[in-house]
Scaffold this motif. Structure first.
Motif, PDB file in Angstrom:
ATOM      1  N   GLU A  66       0.761  -1.235  -0.055  1.00 51.79           N
ATOM      2  CA  GLU A  66      -0.240   0.152  -0.085  1.00 51.79           C
ATOM      3  C   GLU A  66       1.096   1.242  -0.034  1.00 51.79           C
ATOM      4  O   GLU A  66       0.726   2.112  -0.774  1.00 51.79           O
ATOM      5  CB  GLU A  66      -1.139  -0.198   1.184  1.00 51.79           C
ATOM      6  CG  GLU A  66      -2.190  -1.012   0.891  1.00 51.79           C
ATOM      7  CD  GLU A  66      -3.010  -1.121   2.122  1.00 51.79           C
ATOM      8  OE1 GLU A  66      -2.746  -0.730   3.246  1.00 51.79           O
ATOM      9  OE2 GLU A  66      -4.313  -1.366   1.862  1.00 51.79           O
ATOM     10  N   SER A  67       1.946   1.187   0.838  1.00 53.29           N
ATOM     11  CA  SER A  67       2.798   2.416   0.739  1.00 53.29           C
ATOM     12  C   SER A  67       3.643   2.640  -0.602  1.00 53.29           C
ATOM     13  O   SER A  67       3.689   3.822  -1.121  1.00 53.29           O
ATOM     14  CB  SER A  67       3.857   1.888   1.764  1.00 53.29           C
ATOM     15  OG  SER A  67       5.115   2.916   1.641  1.00 53.29           O
ATOM     16  N   LYS A  68       3.672   1.647  -1.330  1.00 54.16           N
ATOM     17  CA  LYS A  68       4.386   1.748  -2.717  1.00 54.16           C
ATOM     18  C   LYS A  68       3.554   2.043  -3.752  1.00 54.16           C
ATOM     19  O   LYS A  68       3.958   2.565  -4.590  1.00 54.16           O
ATOM     20  CB  LYS A  68       5.333   0.431  -2.838  1.00 54.16           C
ATOM     21  CG  LYS A  68       6.333   0.292  -2.193  1.00 54.16           C
ATOM     22  CD  LYS A  68       7.149  -0.935  -2.484  1.00 54.16           C
ATOM     23  CE  LYS A  68       8.543  -1.096  -1.783  1.00 54.16           C
ATOM     24  NZ  LYS A  68       9.393  -2.311  -1.991  1.00 54.16           N
ATOM     25  N   MET A  69       2.405   1.498  -3.804  1.00 52.48           N
ATOM     26  CA  MET A  69       1.532   1.797  -4.878  1.00 52.48           C
ATOM     27  C   MET A  69       1.070   3.292  -5.139  1.00 52.48           C
ATOM     28  O   MET A  69       1.294   3.513  -6.607  1.00 52.48           O
ATOM     29  CB  MET A  69       0.060   1.273  -4.534  1.00 52.48           C
ATOM     30  CG  MET A  69      -0.201  -0.327  -4.415  1.00 52.48           C
ATOM     31  SD  MET A  69       0.348  -0.948  -6.168  1.00 52.48           S
ATOM     32  CE  MET A  69      -0.058  -2.587  -5.922  1.00 52.48           C
ATOM     33  N   GLY A  70       1.267   4.155  -4.298  1.00 54.67           N
ATOM     34  CA  GLY A  70       1.308   5.446  -4.896  1.00 54.67           C
ATOM     35  C   GLY A  70       2.315   6.249  -5.393  1.00 54.67           C
ATOM     36  O   GLY A  70       2.464   7.116  -5.971  1.00 54.67           O
ATOM     37  N   ARG A  71       3.535   5.591  -5.107  1.00 50.55           N
ATOM     38  CA  ARG A  71       4.968   6.024  -5.478  1.00 50.55           C
ATOM     39  C   ARG A  71       5.311   5.410  -6.905  1.00 50.55           C
ATOM     40  O   ARG A  71       6.203   5.851  -7.383  1.00 50.55           O
ATOM     41  CB  ARG A  71       5.858   5.516  -4.474  1.00 50.55           C
ATOM     42  CG  ARG A  71       5.684   6.397  -3.286  1.00 50.55           C
ATOM     43  CD  ARG A  71       6.713   6.396  -2.141  1.00 50.55           C
ATOM     44  NE  ARG A  71       7.019   4.955  -1.623  1.00 50.55           N
ATOM     45  CZ  ARG A  71       8.054   4.462  -1.375  1.00 50.55           C
ATOM     46  NH1 ARG A  71       9.182   5.248  -1.185  1.00 50.55           N
ATOM     47  NH2 ARG A  71       8.029   3.139  -0.999  1.00 50.55           N
ATOM     48  N   PHE A  72       4.571   4.014  -7.276  1.00 54.32           N
ATOM     49  CA  PHE A  72       5.040   3.537  -8.685  1.00 54.32           C
ATOM     50  C   PHE A  72       4.657   4.631  -9.676  1.00 54.32           C
ATOM     51  O   PHE A  72       3.707   5.190  -9.856  1.00 54.32           O
ATOM     52  CB  PHE A  72       3.999   2.196  -8.824  1.00 54.32           C
ATOM     53  CG  PHE A  72       4.474   1.445  -7.967  1.00 54.32           C
ATOM     54  CD1 PHE A  72       6.105   0.790  -7.836  1.00 54.32           C
ATOM     55  CD2 PHE A  72       3.601   0.415  -7.327  1.00 54.32           C
ATOM     56  CE1 PHE A  72       6.392  -0.167  -7.091  1.00 54.32           C
ATOM     57  CE2 PHE A  72       4.164  -0.749  -6.566  1.00 54.32           C
ATOM     58  CZ  PHE A  72       5.349  -0.977  -6.361  1.00 54.32           C
ATOM     59  N   GLN A  73       5.934   4.301 -10.609  1.00 58.42           N
ATOM     60  CA  GLN A  73       5.797   5.184 -12.058  1.00 58.42           C
ATOM     61  C   GLN A  73       5.586   4.117 -12.857  1.00 58.42           C
ATOM     62  O   GLN A  73       6.388   3.509 -13.401  1.00 58.42           O
ATOM     63  CB  GLN A  73       6.895   6.104 -12.163  1.00 58.42           C
ATOM     64  CG  GLN A  73       7.187   6.646 -13.548  1.00 58.42           C
ATOM     65  CD  GLN A  73       8.171   7.423 -13.841  1.00 58.42           C
ATOM     66  OE1 GLN A  73       9.026   7.341 -12.851  1.00 58.42           O
ATOM     67  NE2 GLN A  73       8.365   8.057 -14.854  1.00 58.42           N
ATOM     68  N   VAL A  74       4.228   3.847 -13.260  1.00 61.71           N
ATOM     69  CA  VAL A  74       3.915   2.714 -14.266  1.00 61.71           C
ATOM     70  C   VAL A  74       4.647   3.284 -15.662  1.00 61.71           C
ATOM     71  O   VAL A  74       4.150   4.359 -16.061  1.00 61.71           O
ATOM     72  CB  VAL A  74       2.501   2.296 -14.369  1.00 61.71           C
ATOM     73  CG1 VAL A  74       2.369   0.993 -15.244  1.00 61.71           C
ATOM     74  CG2 VAL A  74       2.189   1.811 -12.904  1.00 61.71           C
ATOM     75  N   ILE A  75       5.370   2.359 -16.266  1.00 61.43           N
ATOM     76  CA  ILE A  75       5.934   2.600 -17.418  1.00 61.43           C
ATOM     77  C   ILE A  75       5.533   1.366 -18.603  1.00 61.43           C
ATOM     78  O   ILE A  75       5.668   0.246 -18.362  1.00 61.43           O
ATOM     79  CB  ILE A  75       7.575   2.611 -17.576  1.00 61.43           C
ATOM     80  CG1 ILE A  75       7.867   3.799 -16.500  1.00 61.43           C
ATOM     81  CG2 ILE A  75       8.140   2.638 -18.879  1.00 61.43           C
ATOM     82  CD1 ILE A  75       9.199   3.878 -16.204  1.00 61.43           C
ATOM     83  N   ASP A  76       4.875   1.793 -19.557  1.00 62.25           N
ATOM     84  CA  ASP A  76       4.196   0.722 -20.519  1.00 62.25           C
ATOM     85  C   ASP A  76       5.694   0.546 -21.536  1.00 62.25           C
ATOM     86  O   ASP A  76       5.798   1.319 -22.421  1.00 62.25           O
ATOM     87  CB  ASP A  76       3.169   1.359 -21.267  1.00 62.25           C
ATOM     88  CG  ASP A  76       2.400   0.378 -22.296  1.00 62.25           C
ATOM     89  OD1 ASP A  76       3.036  -0.730 -22.144  1.00 62.25           O
ATOM     90  OD2 ASP A  76       1.670   0.658 -22.956  1.00 62.25           O
ATOM     91  N   THR A  77       6.092  -0.529 -21.471  1.00 64.13           N
ATOM     92  CA  THR A  77       7.393  -0.918 -22.101  1.00 64.13           C
ATOM     93  C   THR A  77       6.990  -1.098 -23.441  1.00 64.13           C
ATOM     94  O   THR A  77       7.727  -1.454 -24.516  1.00 64.13           O
ATOM     95  CB  THR A  77       8.018  -2.143 -21.616  1.00 64.13           C
ATOM     96  OG1 THR A  77       7.151  -3.052 -21.347  1.00 64.13           O
ATOM     97  CG2 THR A  77       8.768  -1.916 -19.971  1.00 64.13           C
ATOM     98  N   LYS A  78       5.758  -1.554 -23.958  1.00 62.67           N
ATOM     99  CA  LYS A  78       5.128  -1.910 -25.173  1.00 62.67           C
ATOM    100  C   LYS A  78       5.421  -0.722 -26.276  1.00 62.67           C
ATOM    101  O   LYS A  78       5.615  -1.010 -27.405  1.00 62.67           O
ATOM    102  CB  LYS A  78       3.588  -2.487 -25.226  1.00 62.67           C
ATOM    103  CG  LYS A  78       3.679  -3.744 -24.782  1.00 62.67           C
ATOM    104  CD  LYS A  78       2.242  -4.213 -24.538  1.00 62.67           C
ATOM    105  CE  LYS A  78       2.111  -5.640 -23.905  1.00 62.67           C
ATOM    106  NZ  LYS A  78       1.850  -5.552 -22.703  1.00 62.67           N
ATOM    107  N   SER A  79       5.464   0.440 -25.629  1.00 61.73           N
ATOM    108  CA  SER A  79       5.516   1.602 -26.359  1.00 61.73           C
ATOM    109  C   SER A  79       6.952   2.177 -26.613  1.00 61.73           C
ATOM    110  O   SER A  79       7.237   3.179 -27.282  1.00 61.73           O
ATOM    111  CB  SER A  79       4.780   2.843 -25.740  1.00 61.73           C
ATOM    112  OG  SER A  79       5.187   3.150 -24.592  1.00 61.73           O
ATOM    113  N   LEU A  80       7.749   1.497 -26.058  1.00 58.96           N
ATOM    114  CA  LEU A  80       9.226   1.933 -26.196  1.00 58.96           C
ATOM    115  C   LEU A  80       9.752   1.361 -27.403  1.00 58.96           C
ATOM    116  O   LEU A  80       9.552   0.274 -27.787  1.00 58.96           O
ATOM    117  CB  LEU A  80       9.950   1.324 -24.852  1.00 58.96           C
ATOM    118  CG  LEU A  80       9.586   1.864 -23.603  1.00 58.96           C
ATOM    119  CD1 LEU A  80      10.349   1.223 -22.494  1.00 58.96           C
ATOM    120  CD2 LEU A  80       9.814   3.457 -23.452  1.00 58.96           C
TER     121      LEU A  80
END
Length: 157
Positions: A66-80
């Motif tokens: 729960e502590s980390k969920m708000g700090r995650f920076q989700v990166i869609d690697t399919k677009s890289l």
């Protein structure tokens, strides 16, 4: 508050784990504690002690996620794409000394698992590889000493 990079797949996996911990594992451990209590004297009840310990581990993992969920920076690697190594890239490297080849996908620290071929962006190897291209040689300063690799392939899945 520092952002923690994570792939969309890794985020989904951790979110699913958190849901399971909250909805299934919590209920199971409460039932296990109630069952252990029904056996009488708690001071010498190994089942009760084990269940309480398991409950503590579940609650600690829930709090951590729960502590980390708000700090995650989700990166869609399919677009890289591209020819430089960045977060989300899958690389093939060869140890220059031993000629041993390895494949790694560079992911966030919470989804890294060397036995599954994923390494953390925070690891010495990944840090040395970032911004390199095919044909580049990389010197990695690791706890076990210096290692030299050549980048053979960079791809994005």
């Amino acid at each position: 508050m520092d952002r923690i990079p994570i792939t969309t797949e890794g985020y989904a996996r951790l979110k699913k784990e958190l849901e399971k911990l909250k909805t299934i594992d919590r209920k199971e451990i409460v039932a296990a504690i109630a069952e252990a209590r029904s056996h009488g004297d708690l001071s010498e009840n190994a089942e009760y002690d084990a269940a309480k310990e398991r409950q503590g581990m579940i609650e600690a993992r829930i709090a951590e996620l729960e502590s980390k969920m708000g700090r995650f920076q989700v990166i869609d690697t399919k677009s890289l794409s591209g020819d430089k190594i960045v977060f989300g890239a899958t690389v093939t490297i060869e140890n220059i000394e031993t000629e041993e080849q390895k494949n790694y996908k560079i992911v966030g620290p919470d989804e890294a698992n060397i036995s599954n071929g994923t390494i953390s962006i925070m690891s010495p190897l990944a840090r040395a590889l970032v911004n390199k291209k095919v044909g580049d040689e990389v010197l990695v300063v690791a706890p076990g000493g210096e290692l030299e690799y050549e980048v053979l392939e960079v791809k994005f899945n």
